[in-house]
Design a protein around this motif. Structure first.
Motif, PDB file in Angstrom:
ATOM      1  N   MET A 188       0.838  -1.211   0.000  1.00 58.03           N
ATOM      2  CA  MET A 188       0.000   0.000   0.000  1.00 58.03           C
ATOM      3  C   MET A 188       0.867   1.252   0.000  1.00 58.03           C
ATOM      4  SD  MET A 188      -0.941   2.618   2.185  1.00 58.03           S
ATOM      5  CE  MET A 188      -1.140   2.222   3.909  1.00 58.03           C
ATOM      6  N   GLU A 189       1.882   1.297   0.867  1.00 54.25           N
ATOM      7  CA  GLU A 189       2.736   2.489   0.959  1.00 54.25           C
ATOM      8  C   GLU A 189       3.490   2.719  -0.336  1.00 54.25           C
ATOM      9  OE1 GLU A 189       3.563   2.601   5.754  1.00 54.25           O
ATOM     10  OE2 GLU A 189       4.632   1.125   4.558  1.00 54.25           O
ATOM     11  N   GLY A 190       3.873   1.650  -1.014  1.00 58.03           N
ATOM     12  CA  GLY A 190       4.547   1.788  -2.297  1.00 58.03           C
ATOM     13  C   GLY A 190       3.651   2.477  -3.310  1.00 58.03           C
ATOM     14  N   ALA A 191       2.377   2.167  -3.285  1.00 67.05           N
ATOM     15  CA  ALA A 191       1.423   2.808  -4.197  1.00 67.05           C
ATOM     16  C   ALA A 191       1.150   4.251  -3.776  1.00 67.05           C
ATOM     17  CB  ALA A 191       0.117   2.013  -4.219  1.00 67.05           C
ATOM     18  N   ARG A 192       0.856   4.423  -2.511  1.00 69.66           N
ATOM     19  CA  ARG A 192       0.519   5.766  -2.004  1.00 69.66           C
ATOM     20  C   ARG A 192       1.661   6.754  -2.211  1.00 69.66           C
ATOM     21  NH1 ARG A 192       0.531   6.073   4.251  1.00 69.66           N
ATOM     22  NH2 ARG A 192       2.731   6.103   3.689  1.00 69.66           N
ATOM     23  N   ASP A 193       2.877   6.345  -1.892  1.00 68.54           N
ATOM     24  CA  ASP A 193       4.019   7.254  -1.963  1.00 68.54           C
ATOM     25  C   ASP A 193       4.394   7.588  -3.401  1.00 68.54           C
ATOM     26  OD1 ASP A 193       3.923   6.908   0.740  1.00 68.54           O
ATOM     27  OD2 ASP A 193       5.832   5.839   0.914  1.00 68.54           O
ATOM     28  N   ASN A 194       3.892   6.812  -4.350  1.00 64.56           N
ATOM     29  CA  ASN A 194       4.220   7.050  -5.758  1.00 64.56           C
ATOM     30  C   ASN A 194       3.009   7.471  -6.571  1.00 64.56           C
ATOM     31  OD1 ASN A 194       7.218   6.205  -6.194  1.00 64.56           O
ATOM     32  ND2 ASN A 194       6.362   4.680  -4.803  1.00 64.56           N
ATOM     33  N   GLY A 195       1.935   7.835  -5.876  1.00 64.26           N
ATOM     34  CA  GLY A 195       0.779   8.401  -6.555  1.00 64.26           C
ATOM     35  C   GLY A 195       0.027   7.459  -7.462  1.00 64.26           C
ATOM     36  N   VAL A 196       0.051   6.165  -7.152  1.00 67.83           N
ATOM     37  CA  VAL A 196      -0.742   5.230  -7.953  1.00 67.83           C
ATOM     38  C   VAL A 196      -2.215   5.466  -7.646  1.00 67.83           C
ATOM     39  CG1 VAL A 196      -1.277   2.805  -8.391  1.00 67.83           C
ATOM     40  CG2 VAL A 196       1.089   3.496  -7.969  1.00 67.83           C
ATOM     41  N   PRO A 197      -3.006   5.825  -8.663  1.00 61.23           N
ATOM     42  CA  PRO A 197      -4.421   6.068  -8.386  1.00 61.23           C
ATOM     43  C   PRO A 197      -5.156   4.760  -8.128  1.00 61.23           C
ATOM     44  CG  PRO A 197      -3.959   6.408 -10.720  1.00 61.23           C
ATOM     45  CD  PRO A 197      -2.658   6.025 -10.070  1.00 61.23           C
ATOM     46  N   GLY A 198      -6.132   4.798  -7.248  1.00 62.48           N
ATOM     47  CA  GLY A 198      -6.971   3.617  -7.048  1.00 62.48           C
ATOM     48  C   GLY A 198      -6.739   2.902  -5.741  1.00 62.48           C
ATOM     49  N   ILE A 199      -5.661   3.231  -5.043  1.00 59.96           N
ATOM     50  CA  ILE A 199      -5.468   2.688  -3.698  1.00 59.96           C
ATOM     51  C   ILE A 199      -5.617   3.868  -2.748  1.00 59.96           C
ATOM     52  CG2 ILE A 199      -3.808   1.662  -2.082  1.00 59.96           C
ATOM     53  CD1 ILE A 199      -2.876  -0.150  -4.249  1.00 59.96           C
ATOM     54  N   GLU A 200      -6.730   3.891  -2.035  1.00 64.70           N
ATOM     55  CA  GLU A 200      -7.055   5.079  -1.245  1.00 64.70           C
ATOM     56  C   GLU A 200      -6.460   5.018   0.153  1.00 64.70           C
ATOM     57  OE1 GLU A 200     -11.301   5.333  -1.649  1.00 64.70           O
ATOM     58  OE2 GLU A 200     -11.150   5.443  -3.827  1.00 64.70           O
ATOM     59  N   ALA A 201      -6.501   3.858   0.774  1.00 61.66           N
ATOM     60  CA  ALA A 201      -5.880   3.664   2.095  1.00 61.66           C
ATOM     61  C   ALA A 201      -6.375   4.678   3.123  1.00 61.66           C
ATOM     62  CB  ALA A 201      -4.362   3.697   1.960  1.00 61.66           C
ATOM     63  N   ASP A 202      -7.666   4.786   3.243  1.00 62.60           N
ATOM     64  CA  ASP A 202      -8.274   5.790   4.125  1.00 62.60           C
ATOM     65  C   ASP A 202      -7.832   5.671   5.580  1.00 62.60           C
ATOM     66  OD1 ASP A 202      -9.623   6.935   2.038  1.00 62.60           O
ATOM     67  OD2 ASP A 202     -11.485   5.833   2.386  1.00 62.60           O
ATOM     68  N   CYS A 203      -7.587   4.465   6.044  1.00 62.47           N
ATOM     69  CA  CYS A 203      -7.247   4.297   7.471  1.00 62.47           C
ATOM     70  C   CYS A 203      -5.752   4.385   7.717  1.00 62.47           C
ATOM     71  CB  CYS A 203      -7.809   2.995   8.022  1.00 62.47           C
ATOM     72  SG  CYS A 203      -6.874   1.524   7.537  1.00 62.47           S
ATOM     73  N   GLY A 204      -4.975   4.590   6.666  1.00 61.33           N
ATOM     74  CA  GLY A 204      -3.541   4.759   6.834  1.00 61.33           C
ATOM     75  C   GLY A 204      -2.779   3.471   7.077  1.00 61.33           C
ATOM     76  N   GLY A 205      -3.431   2.361   6.886  1.00 61.99           N
ATOM     77  CA  GLY A 205      -2.718   1.086   7.012  1.00 61.99           C
ATOM     78  C   GLY A 205      -3.053   0.301   8.258  1.00 61.99           C
ATOM     79  N   ALA A 206      -4.143   0.656   8.921  1.00 57.40           N
ATOM     80  CA  ALA A 206      -4.511   0.002  10.185  1.00 57.40           C
ATOM     81  C   ALA A 206      -5.417  -1.208  10.000  1.00 57.40           C
ATOM     82  CB  ALA A 206      -5.189   1.013  11.102  1.00 57.40           C
ATOM     83  N   CYS A 207      -5.623  -1.642   8.768  1.00 61.15           N
ATOM     84  CA  CYS A 207      -6.516  -2.764   8.468  1.00 61.15           C
ATOM     85  C   CYS A 207      -7.925  -2.483   8.979  1.00 61.15           C
ATOM     86  CB  CYS A 207      -5.979  -4.071   9.067  1.00 61.15           C
ATOM     87  SG  CYS A 207      -6.725  -5.532   8.309  1.00 61.15           S
ATOM     88  N   ALA A 208      -8.378  -1.246   8.731  1.00 56.24           N
ATOM     89  CA  ALA A 208      -9.678  -0.842   9.257  1.00 56.24           C
ATOM     90  C   ALA A 208     -10.559  -0.161   8.227  1.00 56.24           C
ATOM     91  CB  ALA A 208      -9.468   0.099  10.443  1.00 56.24           C
ATOM     92  N   CYS A 209     -10.219  -0.265   6.927  1.00 58.49           N
ATOM     93  CA  CYS A 209     -11.056   0.452   5.955  1.00 58.49           C
ATOM     94  C   CYS A 209     -11.329  -0.345   4.675  1.00 58.49           C
ATOM     95  CB  CYS A 209     -10.413   1.794   5.580  1.00 58.49           C
ATOM     96  SG  CYS A 209      -8.956   1.652   4.521  1.00 58.49           S
ATOM     97  N   SER A 210     -10.432  -1.204   4.275  1.00 59.19           N
ATOM     98  CA  SER A 210     -10.531  -2.033   3.065  1.00 59.19           C
ATOM     99  C   SER A 210     -10.344  -1.254   1.759  1.00 59.19           C
ATOM    100  CB  SER A 210     -11.843  -2.827   3.003  1.00 59.19           C
ATOM    101  OG  SER A 210     -12.893  -2.073   2.443  1.00 59.19           O
TER     102      SER A 210
END
Ligand code: FES
Length: 107
Positions: free
Chosen positions: A25-47
């Motif tokens: 997830m962080e690899g996508a988020r840090d490189n601006g890959v669209p489509g991985i939103e990661a709303d909970c920041g990686g806490a396994c609480a949002c899907s």
């Protein structure tokens, strides 16, 4: 370090070198890959970091724990075999070459 290919729903590919210790997830988020939103920041609480892992990788990844399994029930059109939450996948050399396909949308 692992080279990971993120494939958007429209087929656009993003090939990214992700450092060991980060999550997929962080690899996508840090490189601006669209489509991985990661709303909970990686806490396994949002899907909203849901992807479909390429079939040949399903058995090469660590098994889902109960929390990931439960949270995947809330993902958009989860697949019982190929769906994973990318915040639960730690990057290491063993993931070099991983291919993940993004769903049409996140919830
Ligand atoms: S970032 Fe929220 S479940 Fe993965």
């Amino acid at each position: 370090m692992a080279k990971i290919t993120y494939v958007e729903h429209n087929g656009t590919q993003h090939v990214i070198e992700v450092a060991t210790g980060l999550t997929v997830m962080e690899g996508a988020r840090d490189n601006g890959v669209p489509g991985i939103e990661a709303d909970c920041g990686g806490a396994c609480a949002c899907s909203t970091c849901h992807v479909y892992v390429a079939t040949e990788w399903v058995d090469r990844l660590p098994k889902k724990d109960a929390m990931e399994e439960d949270m995947l029930d809330f993902a958009w059109q989860p697949d019982p075999v190929r769906s994973r939450l990318t915040c639960q996948l730690k990057v290491s050399d063993a993931l070099d070459g991983l291919v993940v396909n993004l769903p049409e949308k996140q919830i």
